[in-house]
Design a protein around this motif. Structure first.
Motif, PDB file in Angstrom:
ATOM      1  N   SER A  61      -2.487  56.994   0.098  1.00 57.54           N
ATOM      2  CA  SER A  61      -1.972  58.084  -0.742  1.00 57.54           C
ATOM      3  C   SER A  61      -1.607  57.633  -2.151  1.00 57.54           C
ATOM      4  O   SER A  61      -1.363  58.456  -3.035  1.00 57.54           O
ATOM      5  CB  SER A  61      -0.741  58.712  -0.085  1.00 57.54           C
ATOM      6  N   LEU A  62      -1.573  56.304  -2.373  1.00 61.55           N
ATOM      7  CA  LEU A  62      -1.161  55.776  -3.677  1.00 61.55           C
ATOM      8  C   LEU A  62      -2.344  55.579  -4.639  1.00 61.55           C
ATOM      9  O   LEU A  62      -2.160  55.125  -5.759  1.00 61.55           O
ATOM     10  CB  LEU A  62      -0.458  54.424  -3.501  1.00 61.55           C
ATOM     11  N   ALA A  63      -3.555  55.902  -4.183  1.00 57.99           N
ATOM     12  CA  ALA A  63      -4.778  55.538  -4.920  1.00 57.99           C
ATOM     13  C   ALA A  63      -4.750  55.920  -6.399  1.00 57.99           C
ATOM     14  O   ALA A  63      -5.200  55.143  -7.254  1.00 57.99           O
ATOM     15  CB  ALA A  63      -5.995  56.165  -4.240  1.00 57.99           C
ATOM     16  N   LYS A  69      -0.609  51.406 -12.190  1.00 65.01           N
ATOM     17  CA  LYS A  69      -0.101  50.105 -11.759  1.00 65.01           C
ATOM     18  C   LYS A  69       1.005  49.625 -12.688  1.00 65.01           C
ATOM     19  O   LYS A  69       0.995  49.896 -13.885  1.00 65.01           O
ATOM     20  CB  LYS A  69      -1.226  49.065 -11.772  1.00 65.01           C
ATOM     21  N   GLY A  70       1.945  48.863 -12.118  1.00 65.95           N
ATOM     22  CA  GLY A  70       2.986  48.222 -12.913  1.00 65.95           C
ATOM     23  C   GLY A  70       2.477  46.935 -13.540  1.00 65.95           C
ATOM     24  O   GLY A  70       1.266  46.665 -13.562  1.00 65.95           O
ATOM     25  N   LYS A  71       3.390  46.128 -14.057  1.00 63.23           N
ATOM     26  CA  LYS A  71       3.043  44.856 -14.709  1.00 63.23           C
ATOM     27  C   LYS A  71       2.952  43.746 -13.656  1.00 63.23           C
ATOM     28  O   LYS A  71       3.785  43.657 -12.771  1.00 63.23           O
ATOM     29  CB  LYS A  71       4.097  44.487 -15.757  1.00 63.23           C
ATOM     30  N   LEU A 119       2.055  47.025  -6.812  1.00 66.23           N
ATOM     31  CA  LEU A 119       1.845  47.443  -8.206  1.00 66.23           C
ATOM     32  C   LEU A 119       1.921  48.960  -8.371  1.00 66.23           C
ATOM     33  O   LEU A 119       2.281  49.449  -9.450  1.00 66.23           O
ATOM     34  CB  LEU A 119       0.490  46.938  -8.714  1.00 66.23           C
ATOM     35  N   LYS A 120       1.586  49.698  -7.319  1.00 66.13           N
ATOM     36  CA  LYS A 120       1.665  51.165  -7.390  1.00 66.13           C
ATOM     37  C   LYS A 120       3.097  51.669  -7.173  1.00 66.13           C
ATOM     38  O   LYS A 120       3.410  52.812  -7.510  1.00 66.13           O
ATOM     39  CB  LYS A 120       0.749  51.790  -6.322  1.00 66.13           C
ATOM     40  N   LEU A 157      -7.679  43.123 -10.957  1.00 71.50           N
ATOM     41  CA  LEU A 157      -6.314  42.854 -11.409  1.00 71.50           C
ATOM     42  C   LEU A 157      -6.330  42.031 -12.689  1.00 71.50           C
ATOM     43  O   LEU A 157      -7.308  41.353 -12.992  1.00 71.50           O
ATOM     44  CB  LEU A 157      -5.532  42.093 -10.336  1.00 71.50           C
ATOM     45  N   ALA A 158      -5.225  42.076 -13.425  1.00 68.51           N
ATOM     46  CA  ALA A 158      -5.089  41.268 -14.636  1.00 68.51           C
ATOM     47  C   ALA A 158      -3.618  40.940 -14.852  1.00 68.51           C
ATOM     48  O   ALA A 158      -2.789  41.853 -14.978  1.00 68.51           O
ATOM     49  CB  ALA A 158      -5.638  42.017 -15.857  1.00 68.51           C
ATOM     50  N   PRO A 159      -3.244  39.656 -14.874  1.00 67.37           N
ATOM     51  CA  PRO A 159      -1.832  39.302 -15.072  1.00 67.37           C
ATOM     52  C   PRO A 159      -1.372  39.606 -16.502  1.00 67.37           C
ATOM     53  O   PRO A 159      -2.111  39.375 -17.460  1.00 67.37           O
ATOM     54  CB  PRO A 159      -1.795  37.800 -14.788  1.00 67.37           C
TER      55      PRO A 159
END
Length: 558
Positions: A49-51, A55-57, A291-292, A322-324
């Motif tokens: 359901s989070l799709a 995204k956060g940091k 991240l979500k 992903l990317a830091p």
């Protein structure tokens, strides 16, 4: 001053019910599958359901090459997560699960230390929620089905000399490295030479940690190569018809585990692939779910930055999109002194010159990480024996490398001690300065990818490999595997393949003695030097000191 042991601190934790921890991230009780009162799995339906959520940091914690002095990468990961929550950033921590083998061998626990720990500590270091047992069972089901297929007529025409799929056990047991199975007559099958790996080295483990959902998991399991015919054509797990049943065994293990830090902040602990033979990061599904749900996610990668961070960037980030936003490189004054030639017994004495001469290893890692386009902060994980002059020497050196070092006292003080580090990391991550890019493109040849890592990360002059290995790589490219990233398996203690070479050596050679195709996981392994996929126990294993005390509590685990 006497300090409490990690396990004493963990036992005194004021844990909250896991439903309260889930609520901090917006996970309702109906979406948590509880394992007791202090741990739970997050349901697959909730994750799905989070799709569409943003995204956060993402913050990666890595370290210099490990030394016997200890660096405290997991401790810093947990401390930074608590520190970010302390300054008002909704943050989740993501780390790997612990393997039983090293716990009973010599490594000890894997949940942080001091006042920067994840709890319940004993559960996490033992059976936890049973994920590793499920992976062991799924792997060995496939092993049994391969031998069974051969026994009942071998319609796939498997060459018994070319069965590449071993068995696994989550224990250090050197006696099982090389074994002969099916002895005892016709009823037991056809004798053949094989062996056991430790569960964390299983390709099933790597797949679980890279799969995005159960459908992806089943496809990857089916893609695994388990044997070859006499004409060298591959036999896949799907040919054995094992992929469906393996997925059933792994259904619950695919769901990330939610626990908490000592300061009651959410932590996902999921998966544990070997950082040599695999990519050494926690699961993609745990990281992306976190991240979500959070503004910040702090995760780590196994061993030093030359192995863990390189694989995090080139394998995990590449495959998971992903990317830091910031990388924290953990170092200690003690480790700098050890790199500078000081014996472990003398690390408690001030030696500024040794600190300075040992900083070359740190500088190499800073430069390497920057080559990925990511901003780097050095966290000096504080030990009580560190002196002001030694700490300043590290800070001064890091400044010359175009970065900054911040002293963090999370082990001693929890989030109060990591607050300065957290403030700087948040500032950098929110600034959007990261320009992350993997080190090489998919189109590069497999051998060229190995050369790129060896030259740009290890600072080697060349990679050498026999014609047989080069021919094998070309054959895989022709079979459609040339786009895969490479997973370098070498010692974690050095930039070279010689574990005794500390510091920042140059002019060395990286010999590739073997290559393996992990077709399901989606990478090609280059084995450089001596790498054990089934460790042995030391002369005095930690298991000798592990027991239950009169109160029924576990003693000696950490």
């Amino acid at each position: 001053m006497a300090y409490k042991t990690d396990i004493e601190i963990a036992r005194e934790a004021n844990k909250k019910p896991i439903m309260e921890i889930g609520a901090k991230l917006g996970i309702g009780p109906e979406d948590l599958v509880p394992y007791g009162h202090d741990k739970a799995k997050v349901s697959q339906s909730f994750i799905s359901s989070l799709a569409d959520k943003p995204k956060g940091k993402l913050v990666l914690v890595t370290a210099i090459n490990p030394t016997p002095a200890g660096e405290g990468k997991t401790t810093t990961t947990v401390g930074l997560g608590d520190g970010l929550n302390r300054i008002g950033k909704k943050t989740a921590v993501c780390i790997r699960e612990a393997s039983l083998g090293p716990n009973f061998g010599m490594k000890g626990g894997a949940a942080g230390g001091g006042y920067a720990q994840i709890v319940p500590m004993e559960d996490m270091n033992l059976h936890f929620t049973g994920d590793f047992h499920a992976i062991t069972a799924a792997h060995n089901l496939l092993s049994a089905m391969i031998d069974n297929h051969i026994y009942w007529g071998n319609s796939l025409e498997i060459d018994e000399r070319r069965v590449t799929w071993k068995r696994v056990l989550d224990m250090n047991d050197r006696a099982l490295r090389d074994v002969v199975t099916s002895l005892g007559g016709v009823a037991n099958g056809f004798p053949r030479q094989t062996g056991f790996d430790i569960t964390v080295a299983s390709e099933v483990m790597a797949i679980l940690c890279l799969a995005t959902d159960l459908k992806d998991l089943e496809k990857r399991l089916g893609d695994m190569i388990v044997a070859y015919r006499r004409d060298r054509t591959a036999i896949y797990a799907r040919d054995i018809k094992a992929d469906g049943a393996m997925t059933v065994l792994l259904k619950d293990a695919m769901q990330p585990n939610l626990v908490q830090t000592l300061e009651n902040n959410p932590a996902f602990v999921h998966g544990g692939p070997f950082a040599n033979i695999a990519h050494g990061c926690n699961s993609v599904i745990a990281t992306t779910t976190a991240l979500k749900l959070a503004d910040f996610v702090v995760t780590e990668a196994g061993f030093g930055a030359d192995l863990g961070a390189e694989k995090f960037m080139n394998i995990k980030c590449r495959k998971a999109g992903l990317a830091p936003d910031c990388v924290v490189l953990v170092a200690t004054v003690r480790a700098m002194k050890m790199n500078g030639g000081v014996a472990k017994a003398e690390l408690g004495q001030e030696n500024v010159d040794a600190v300075k001469s040992g900083c070359a290893n740190l500088g190499r890692h800073i430069g390497n990480l920057k080559s990925f386009g990511v901003p780097v902060v050095v966290a000096i994980n504080h030990f009580v024996t560190d002196t002001e002059a030694e700490i300043q020497a590290v800070k001064d050196y890091v400044k010359t490398q175009g970065s900054e070092a911040i002293l963090s006292r999370h082990w001693e003080l929890g989030s109060e001690g990591s607050e300065p580090l957290a403030r700087r990391v948040a500032e950098i991550a929110e600034s959007g300065v990261s320009q992350f890019a993997p080190l090489y493109k998919d189109e590069l040849s497999l051998f060229s990818k190995m050369e790129t890592i060896a030259k740009r990360i290890y600072h080697a002059d060349e990679v050498i490999a026999d014609k047989k290995i080069r021919d094998q790589l070309k054959a895989w490219e022709e079979a459609g595997y040339g786009h895969l990233p490479v997973c370098m398996a070498k010692t974690q203690y050095s930039f070279t393949t010689d574990p005794t070479q500390r510091g920042a050596p140059t002019g060395h050679t990286v010999p590739v003695r073997e290559v393996r195709l992990s077709a399901g996981a989606g990478f090609v392994v280059a084995v450089c030097g001596e790498i054990m996929t089934m460790p042995g126990l030391p002369s005095k294993p930690a298991a000798e000191n592990i027991c239950l005390n009169d109160d029924g509590q576990i003693e000696g685990l950490f």
